[in-house]
Scaffold this active site. Sequence first.
Site, PDB file in Angstrom:
ATOM      1  CG  ASP A  22      -2.099   0.851   0.993  1.00 45.69           C
ATOM      2  OD1 ASP A  22      -2.275   1.259   0.217  1.00 45.69           O
ATOM      3  OD2 ASP A  22      -2.821   1.128   2.138  1.00 45.69           O
ATOM      4  N   GLY A  23       0.368   2.301  -0.581  1.00 47.48           N
ATOM      5  CA  GLY A  23       1.024   3.714  -0.497  1.00 47.48           C
ATOM      6  C   GLY A  23       1.497   4.096  -1.841  1.00 47.48           C
ATOM      7  CD1 TRP A  27       7.327   6.910  -2.513  1.00 45.81           C
ATOM      8  CD2 TRP A  27       6.608   7.207  -4.571  1.00 45.81           C
ATOM      9  NE1 TRP A  27       8.532   7.056  -3.315  1.00 45.81           N
ATOM     10  CE2 TRP A  27       8.014   7.043  -4.441  1.00 45.81           C
ATOM     11  CE3 TRP A  27       5.930   7.196  -5.748  1.00 45.81           C
ATOM     12  CZ2 TRP A  27       9.008   7.342  -5.606  1.00 45.81           C
ATOM     13  CZ3 TRP A  27       6.887   7.444  -6.916  1.00 45.81           C
ATOM     14  CH2 TRP A  27       8.266   7.702  -6.806  1.00 45.81           C
ATOM     15  CG  HIS A  39      -0.185   2.088  -9.375  1.00 42.40           C
ATOM     16  ND1 HIS A  39      -0.426   1.799  -8.111  1.00 42.40           N
ATOM     17  CD2 HIS A  39      -1.151   3.024  -9.710  1.00 42.40           C
ATOM     18  CE1 HIS A  39      -1.399   2.300  -7.598  1.00 42.40           C
ATOM     19  NE2 HIS A  39      -2.048   2.961  -8.642  1.00 42.40           N
ATOM     20  CB  SER A  67      -8.343  -5.836  -3.770  1.00 43.00           C
ATOM     21  OG  SER A  67      -9.070  -4.463  -4.051  1.00 43.00           O
ATOM     22  CB  THR A  68     -12.790  -8.006  -5.624  1.00 41.09           C
ATOM     23  OG1 THR A  68     -12.285  -9.150  -5.803  1.00 41.09           O
ATOM     24  CG2 THR A  68     -14.296  -7.948  -6.312  1.00 41.09           C
ATOM     25  CD1 TRP A  71     -12.141  -6.143 -10.202  1.00 41.10           C
ATOM     26  CD2 TRP A  71     -11.295  -5.483 -11.964  1.00 41.10           C
ATOM     27  NE1 TRP A  71     -11.444  -7.368 -10.571  1.00 41.10           N
ATOM     28  CE2 TRP A  71     -11.047  -6.544 -11.906  1.00 41.10           C
ATOM     29  CE3 TRP A  71     -10.956  -4.577 -12.853  1.00 41.10           C
ATOM     30  CZ2 TRP A  71     -10.232  -7.255 -12.888  1.00 41.10           C
ATOM     31  CZ3 TRP A  71     -10.105  -5.323 -13.913  1.00 41.10           C
ATOM     32  CH2 TRP A  71      -9.549  -6.332 -14.028  1.00 41.10           C
ATOM     33  NE  ARG A  73      -7.343   1.926  -5.951  1.00 37.88           N
ATOM     34  CZ  ARG A  73      -6.206   2.056  -5.405  1.00 37.88           C
ATOM     35  NH1 ARG A  73      -5.416   2.604  -6.031  1.00 37.88           N
ATOM     36  NH2 ARG A  73      -6.201   1.712  -4.126  1.00 37.88           N
ATOM     37  CG  LEU A 133       9.850 -16.998  -3.685  1.00 40.19           C
ATOM     38  CD1 LEU A 133       9.555 -16.874  -2.158  1.00 40.19           C
ATOM     39  CD2 LEU A 133      10.378 -15.344  -4.256  1.00 40.19           C
TER      40      LEU A 133
END
Length: 255
Positions: A22-23, A27, A39, A67-68, A71, A73, A133
């Site tokens: 987040d952020g 930023w 982003h 996240s769901t 969508w 935004r 990983l």
Amino acid sequence: MTTDNYPLDPSRIPSHIAIIMDGNGRWARSCGRERTEGHVAGVNTVRRITESASRLGVKYLTLYAFSTENWGRPRAEVDALMHLISMAIERETPDLIRNNVRLGLIGDMQRVPDDVRRRLEKCVADTSSSTGLNLILAISYSSRVEITAACRRLAALAAAGRIDPSAIGEDDISANLMTAGIPDPDLLIRTGGDSRLSNFLLWQAAYTEIVIEHAFWPDFDEALFVKAIADYQRRERRYGLTSEQVSDSSEPSGT
Ligand code: FPP
């Protein structure tokens, strides 16, 4: 295992780390830029932290990428995020393969634009034989949607007489989540300073240690990542037991 400020116990590296990245927007605003530039900077952090996790021997790294609710935004931001994810995956796939990283996905991929979904699925296929990983991207993901779908599946099986409702256990719920087969996160880090789960891994995080980091995601780096792991290593995981009980017996597996 040492870093400058936070020595880590190599035998207690969390097996599964989940991150709410987040952020990015804040930023960007803090340096007078557009949200989408936040982003773009966030993608660089994804690369950095994936490398660190791999180097530290983390087995699973789950990143909340979209996240769901995201969508909802503005269309331009959604398009920019999808484009960024797609470009980053195309660019990074050779390095993921080289570094033995295996990509996994959780979320409703049907809502993801076809070209982006195809690129993600190709990366999943191309990295499927990696044994290092496990990098899991949560895209178009909602924990409540995930749990609801699991309930529906189990209810349908019960209605068809194929399972006994009174025999449904926690393992059956877990096995019907998108994270089936993935151990629950040991550590969840949220950057950007807010203290909430935002519909992320609600079932899986029942006993997860949570670290809130104030830095915005683009500023999150290996030193802060190691600091969060050191914080985790100082905690006592009691799973509802007393401190005495926990220190008398060996720790539950996966800790
Ligand atoms: C939250 O910041 C961040 C997101 C909604 C997107 C995170 C996605 C990336 C960093 C790109 C991921 C790419 C790959 C390849 C996984 P915010 O926009 O909510 O920030 P704010 O709270 O400051 O507004």
